[in-house]
Design an enzyme around this catalytic site. Structure first.
Site, PDB file in Angstrom:
ATOM      1  N   ASP A  31       0.874  -1.179   0.000  1.00  0.00           N
ATOM      2  CA  ASP A  31       0.000   0.000   0.000  1.00  0.00           C
ATOM      3  C   ASP A  31       0.909   1.226   0.000  1.00  0.00           C
ATOM      4  OD1 ASP A  31      -2.408   1.562   0.304  1.00  0.00           O
ATOM      5  OD2 ASP A  31      -1.847   1.873   2.390  1.00  0.00           O
ATOM      6  N   SER A  32       0.294   2.408  -0.110  1.00  0.00           N
ATOM      7  CA  SER A  32       1.069   3.644  -0.038  1.00  0.00           C
ATOM      8  C   SER A  32       1.594   3.902   1.377  1.00  0.00           C
ATOM      9  CB  SER A  32       0.195   4.821  -0.466  1.00  0.00           C
ATOM     10  OG  SER A  32      -0.915   4.922   0.393  1.00  0.00           O
ATOM     11  N   CYS A  94      -4.421  -1.665  -1.632  1.00  0.00           N
ATOM     12  CA  CYS A  94      -4.576  -0.237  -1.905  1.00  0.00           C
ATOM     13  C   CYS A  94      -5.703  -0.071  -2.918  1.00  0.00           C
ATOM     14  CB  CYS A  94      -3.267   0.299  -2.463  1.00  0.00           C
ATOM     15  SG  CYS A  94      -3.355   2.021  -3.002  1.00  0.00           S
ATOM     16  N   GLU A 173      -2.520   9.116   8.379  1.00  0.00           N
ATOM     17  CA  GLU A 173      -1.064   8.910   8.398  1.00  0.00           C
ATOM     18  C   GLU A 173      -0.405   9.755   9.497  1.00  0.00           C
ATOM     19  OE1 GLU A 173       1.211   7.001   6.543  1.00  0.00           O
ATOM     20  OE2 GLU A 173      -0.429   5.900   5.582  1.00  0.00           O
ATOM     21  N   CYS A 206     -11.034   2.836   0.348  1.00  0.00           N
ATOM     22  CA  CYS A 206      -9.592   3.058   0.534  1.00  0.00           C
ATOM     23  C   CYS A 206      -9.210   2.297   1.790  1.00  0.00           C
ATOM     24  CB  CYS A 206      -9.329   4.546   0.713  1.00  0.00           C
ATOM     25  SG  CYS A 206      -7.696   4.935   1.375  1.00  0.00           S
ATOM     26  N   HIS A 208      -7.128   2.782   4.013  1.00  0.00           N
ATOM     27  CA  HIS A 208      -6.892   3.573   5.227  1.00  0.00           C
ATOM     28  C   HIS A 208      -8.186   3.768   6.037  1.00  0.00           C
ATOM     29  CE1 HIS A 208      -3.049   4.793   3.406  1.00  0.00           C
ATOM     30  NE2 HIS A 208      -2.725   5.379   4.544  1.00  0.00           N
TER      31      HIS A 208
HETATM   32  N1  DGL Z   1      -4.736   3.162   1.117  1.00  0.00           N
HETATM   33  C1  DGL Z   1      -4.770   3.552  -0.230  1.00  0.00           C
HETATM   34  C2  DGL Z   1      -6.065   3.261  -0.897  1.00  0.00           C
HETATM   35  O1  DGL Z   1      -6.641   2.268  -0.562  1.00  0.00           O
HETATM   36  C3  DGL Z   1      -3.983   4.718  -0.667  1.00  0.00           C
HETATM   37  C4  DGL Z   1      -4.418   6.037  -0.215  1.00  0.00           C
HETATM   38  C5  DGL Z   1      -3.477   7.111  -0.644  1.00  0.00           C
HETATM   39  O2  DGL Z   1      -2.272   6.915  -0.551  1.00  0.00           O
HETATM   40  O3  DGL Z   1      -3.952   8.158  -1.079  1.00  0.00           O
HETATM   41  O4  DGL Z   1      -6.537   3.958  -1.767  1.00  0.00           O
END
Ligand code: DGL
Length: 286
Positions: A31-32, A94, A173, A206, A208
């Site tokens: 993931d990011s 992600c 984050e 997402c 997150h």
């Molecule tokens: N967690 C990620 C997602 O599911 C990335 C979010 C991001 O880095 O903007 O989209």
């Protein structure tokens, strides 16, 4: 008992490492940043007996406000890093990468690659009674229309409303979660347009966003929230041929920046994950 050995977090099961490695599929999860941990958490909950390499691209988070070309370039480097660790299959933990470039990755890298969109779309179709599904996601995810397309492929006649929530990832984050007043205000700002509608199922599109489950749930009472990590984890062994054994899954953690803050937020929020050892790598070299 959890052991920390040579950069890896291992469970002491009494089974020799060599014996386990022979039997277990090594999968890469990326993931990011922190978001993919919500997927990893669910993978470990539903799947014992795997060797997992987790990569969070904390140096370049967020992905979701970037162009599809940049996201694809980052995602390719993430995949190449995981391949260099010997993984046999990859989970894109992600939503943004899954929504924008999974086809490209699948065409270039000949190992099984599973994203979050497909499992989430079929689960949402199963859950909805009103036929109106909401999708929260990053700007890139919502603009791609990927969830709506997949829902349309799985089932005709469903209505899908997407809402981009670009401030959620930076808040998470930076540790602003759940009951923080700034986070609550942001939740209200983004979600007011879909409050009191006939949306009965909301995809947290997402990875997150499960960190905000309570805040989102409190603002939208009666709406069922779908954790895309759970949907993926439940379907993992059908989607990817896996060799597992009976021991708990092992996870090795890698990030591209600030391993200390990754470790502390991961430990504070996801106590199911023993994020004891995190290694920092240079992702630009892949
Ligand atoms: N967690 C990620 C997602 O599911 C990335 C979010 C991001 O880095 O903007 O989209």
């Amino acid at each position: 008992m959890v052991l920390e050995t040579n950069g890896r977090v291992c469970y002491n099961t009494g089974i020799e490492e060599t014996e386990r490695d022979m039997e277990r599929t090594k999968i890469g999860v990326f993931d990011s940043g922190l978001g993919g941990l919500t997927v990893l958490n669910e993978i470990c909950r539903y799947n014992d007996g795997l060797d997992i390499i987790y990569f969070g691209d904390t140096a370049r988070v967020p992905y979701g406000s970037r162009s599809p070309e940049t996201i694809a370039r980052y995602a390719e480097q993430d995949v190449r890093f995981l391949l260099a660790q010997g993984v046999e299959a990859i989970v894109i933990a992600c939503g943004t990468v899954s929504a924008t470039c999974i086809d490209l990755l699948r065409s270039r890298y000949r190992i099984p690659i599973l994203g979050v969109i497909e499992p989430a779309a079929s689960e949402a179709v199963r859950m909805t009674k009103t036929g109106h599904i909401g999708v929260l996601g990053t700007k890139a995810t919502v603009q791609s229309g990927a969830y709506a397309k997949e829902i349309g492929r799985v089932s005709e006649g469903k209505r899908v409303t997407g809402v981009a929530c670009p401030l959620f990832v930076p808040l998470i984050e930076n540790g602003f979660v759940e009951d923080d007043p700034i986070t609550l205000l942001t939740v209200e700002r983004y979600l007011a347009p879909i409050r009191n509608t006939d949306i009965d199922t909301l995809i947290l599109g997402c990875t997150h966003y499960p960190f905000l489950t309570n805040a989102i749930g409190a603002f939208l009472p009666g709406v069922r929230l779908l954790n895309i990590g759970t949907a993926l984890a439940q379907k993992l062994s059908h989607a990817i041929p896996l060799q597992k054994n009976d021991a708990p899954s092992d996870v090795a953690y890698y990030v591209s920046d600030d391993d200390a803050s990754f470790r502390s937020i991961a430990n504070a929020r996801l106590d199911a994950i023993p994020a004891g050892v995190v290694q920092k790598i240079n992702i630009e070299s892949y």
